[in-house]
Motif scaffolding. Structure first.
Motif, PDB file in Angstrom:
ATOM      1  N   SER A  89       0.812  -1.228   0.000  1.00 47.80           N
ATOM      2  CA  SER A  89       0.000   0.000   0.000  1.00 47.80           C
ATOM      3  C   SER A  89       0.843   1.275   0.000  1.00 47.80           C
ATOM      4  O   SER A  89       0.299   2.369   0.180  1.00 47.80           O
ATOM      5  CB  SER A  89      -0.913  -0.002   1.230  1.00 47.80           C
ATOM      6  N   TYR A  90       2.179   1.129  -0.143  1.00 43.81           N
ATOM      7  CA  TYR A  90       3.145   2.243  -0.196  1.00 43.81           C
ATOM      8  C   TYR A  90       3.376   2.889   1.166  1.00 43.81           C
ATOM      9  O   TYR A  90       4.493   3.195   1.526  1.00 43.81           O
ATOM     10  CB  TYR A  90       2.729   3.323  -1.200  1.00 43.81           C
ATOM     11  N   SER A 139       2.012   8.479 -10.158  1.00 43.42           N
ATOM     12  CA  SER A 139       1.439   7.193 -10.577  1.00 43.42           C
ATOM     13  C   SER A 139       1.765   6.127  -9.536  1.00 43.42           C
ATOM     14  O   SER A 139       2.587   6.342  -8.625  1.00 43.42           O
ATOM     15  CB  SER A 139       2.014   6.784 -11.924  1.00 43.42           C
ATOM     16  N   GLY A 140       1.136   4.969  -9.673  1.00 45.81           N
ATOM     17  CA  GLY A 140       1.399   3.888  -8.733  1.00 45.81           C
ATOM     18  C   GLY A 140       2.856   3.479  -8.725  1.00 45.81           C
ATOM     19  O   GLY A 140       3.456   3.254  -7.670  1.00 45.81           O
ATOM     20  N   ARG A 143       4.894   6.180  -6.939  1.00 52.20           N
ATOM     21  CA  ARG A 143       4.717   6.101  -5.477  1.00 52.20           C
ATOM     22  C   ARG A 143       5.545   4.952  -4.901  1.00 52.20           C
ATOM     23  O   ARG A 143       6.135   5.082  -3.827  1.00 52.20           O
ATOM     24  CB  ARG A 143       3.234   5.914  -5.136  1.00 52.20           C
ATOM     25  N   GLN A 144       5.583   3.833  -5.633  1.00 55.76           N
ATOM     26  CA  GLN A 144       6.350   2.699  -5.144  1.00 55.76           C
ATOM     27  C   GLN A 144       7.845   3.007  -5.150  1.00 55.76           C
ATOM     28  O   GLN A 144       8.585   2.565  -4.268  1.00 55.76           O
ATOM     29  CB  GLN A 144       6.065   1.466  -6.004  1.00 55.76           C
ATOM     30  N   ALA A 167       0.328  -4.008  -6.534  1.00 55.20           N
ATOM     31  CA  ALA A 167      -0.734  -3.021  -6.736  1.00 55.20           C
ATOM     32  C   ALA A 167      -0.584  -2.220  -8.021  1.00 55.20           C
ATOM     33  O   ALA A 167      -1.349  -1.296  -8.265  1.00 55.20           O
ATOM     34  CB  ALA A 167      -0.792  -2.060  -5.534  1.00 55.20           C
ATOM     35  N   VAL A 168       0.410  -2.581  -8.842  1.00 53.94           N
ATOM     36  CA  VAL A 168       0.616  -1.841 -10.093  1.00 53.94           C
ATOM     37  C   VAL A 168       0.371  -2.760 -11.279  1.00 53.94           C
ATOM     38  O   VAL A 168       0.313  -3.985 -11.143  1.00 53.94           O
ATOM     39  CB  VAL A 168       2.042  -1.239 -10.162  1.00 53.94           C
ATOM     40  N   THR A 172       4.330  -1.876 -15.446  1.00 56.62           N
ATOM     41  CA  THR A 172       5.024  -1.158 -14.367  1.00 56.62           C
ATOM     42  C   THR A 172       5.717  -2.135 -13.438  1.00 56.62           C
ATOM     43  O   THR A 172       6.835  -1.889 -12.962  1.00 56.62           O
ATOM     44  CB  THR A 172       4.031  -0.290 -13.582  1.00 56.62           C
TER      45      THR A 172
END
Length: 366
Positions: A89-90, A139-140, A143-144, A167-168, A172
């Protein structure tokens, strides 16, 4: 930059809520993937290492530093373990910019030093120019990258990754895996990766630990794990097919003879197997060579098997085949072939074919 950390050694046991009994040593620069189905204890293990789950008993050592020793009453607080953690969830602070998220672990440095280091790390994870963006503006994948940089910036003694790329999207995910692999060449940190994705584990891990019901079933290098799973349970958890029952007819220095439903297969000598012993054995995909009876080709005719194509399903660039052997119709052989092979050989459902099983590639479970 080549930052080095001590090894991470732990032996943990828990009974509730998920049983756990694990012993692993992760070396500096090594990535060990924890692979297993939901409920196997992967995340519980990671939380125990981080000090977030305190019901597990045992020992955890980072080099000469002891984080946990139940017999001596030692239980180091999470913030004192110097761990880097990356979550699915980062776990970024939404009201802070990418730069400010990276400044959080750098409280011991001057403001100028911290900002310079944070900018350097954002550049290392390809986020230069995005320092002032908040998580919602990224973007996801971006964020990661921020989460990974934040986990590494304080030079942790170990890195824990809890399904960090799930989650991506697929494109990605592949890019982030590649970037993590590149970072690992620079940073010698013991790394544990929790994943249920076999492909991810095979791509990233130096060793894979297969967990099931909290128990370690096997720890091995990826190629060893795929070629020689320790048990039928491990093979099934890895999604392997073509597991059958057989009986050892003889086992001499010349060869091992195996009865498979009335058909004799010849393998190289296998230490530890006795005459008349019942065994489970596996035919991995690379042990199978397929021939069309009407198109003889020069090739290996070892352990020939006649059969019929019972199933042929196109799955993108590959096709899934199920071959029903004549001598053992209850035991279909399943494997994948490239779609161009199907077209070139004009394979069709219901077609009679023959297979060769390469004895040196067949795997008997002790």
């Amino acid at each position: 930059m080549n930052d080095s950390s001590p090894d991470l050694c732990f032996q943990l046991k828990a009974t509730d809520p998920i049983p756990l009994e694990v012993k692993i040593n992760c070396q500096p620069g090594e990535l060990v993937a924890l692979l297993g189905p939901s409920g196997s204890g992967k995340t519980t293990l990671l939380r125990s290492l981080a000090g977030l789950y305190t019901q597990a008993r045992g020992q955890i050592h980072s080099g000469e530093h002891c984080w946990l020793d139940s017999n001596k009453g030692i239980l180091l607080a999470p913030e004192k373990r110097r761990l880097g953690m990356v979550f699915q969830s980062y776990a970024l602070f939404p009201h802070l910019t990418a730069l400010d998220n990276l400044l959080i672990p750098l409280k011991g440095l001057s403001r100028k030093q911290a900002i310079n280091l944070a900018k350097e790390w954002l550049e290392r994870v390809h986020l230069k120019g995005l320092e002032d963006r908040k998580p919602a503006e990224l973007s996801g994948g971006q964020r990661q990258r921020v989460a990974l940089a934040r986990a590494l910036i304080a030079r942790p003694r170990a890195l824990l990754l809890d399904e960090p790329f799930s989650a991506v999207d697929q494109a990605t995910r592949q890019k982030l895996r590649r970037e993590l692999a590149l970072l690992r060449q620079e940073i010698a940190v013991p790394t544990l990766l929790v994943t249920h994705d076999l492909e991810e584990a095979l791509q990233l891990a130096d060793r894979i630990c297969v967990l099931h019901h909290g128990q370690v079933l096997q720890v091995a290098k990826p190629e060893c794990l795929m070629q020689r799973p320790a048990s039928p349970t491990v093979a099934r958890l890895l999604g392997m097919q073509n597991l059958f029952e057989g009986r050892v007819l003889s086992n001499t220095k010349e060869a091992l003879q195996l009865d498979w439903s009335g058909l004799t297969l010849t393998l190289p000598y296998q230490k530890g197997f006795q005459k008349n012993q019942r065994v489970t054995w596996m035919a991995p995909p690379h042990s199978l060579i397929m021939h069309r009876p009407d198109r003889p080709v020069a090739g290996d005719r070892e352990n020939p098997i006649k059969g019929r194509i019972e199933e042929l399903v196109t799955l993108g660039p590959h096709a899934s085949l199920a071959i029903r052997p004549q001598h053992a119709s209850q035991w279909p052989l399943r494997f994948y072939v490239p779609q161009h092979f199907v077209q070139r050989q004009q394979l069709k459902q219901g077609m009679n074919i023959s297979l060769s099983l390469l004895g040196r590639e067949l795997h008997l479970f002790a």
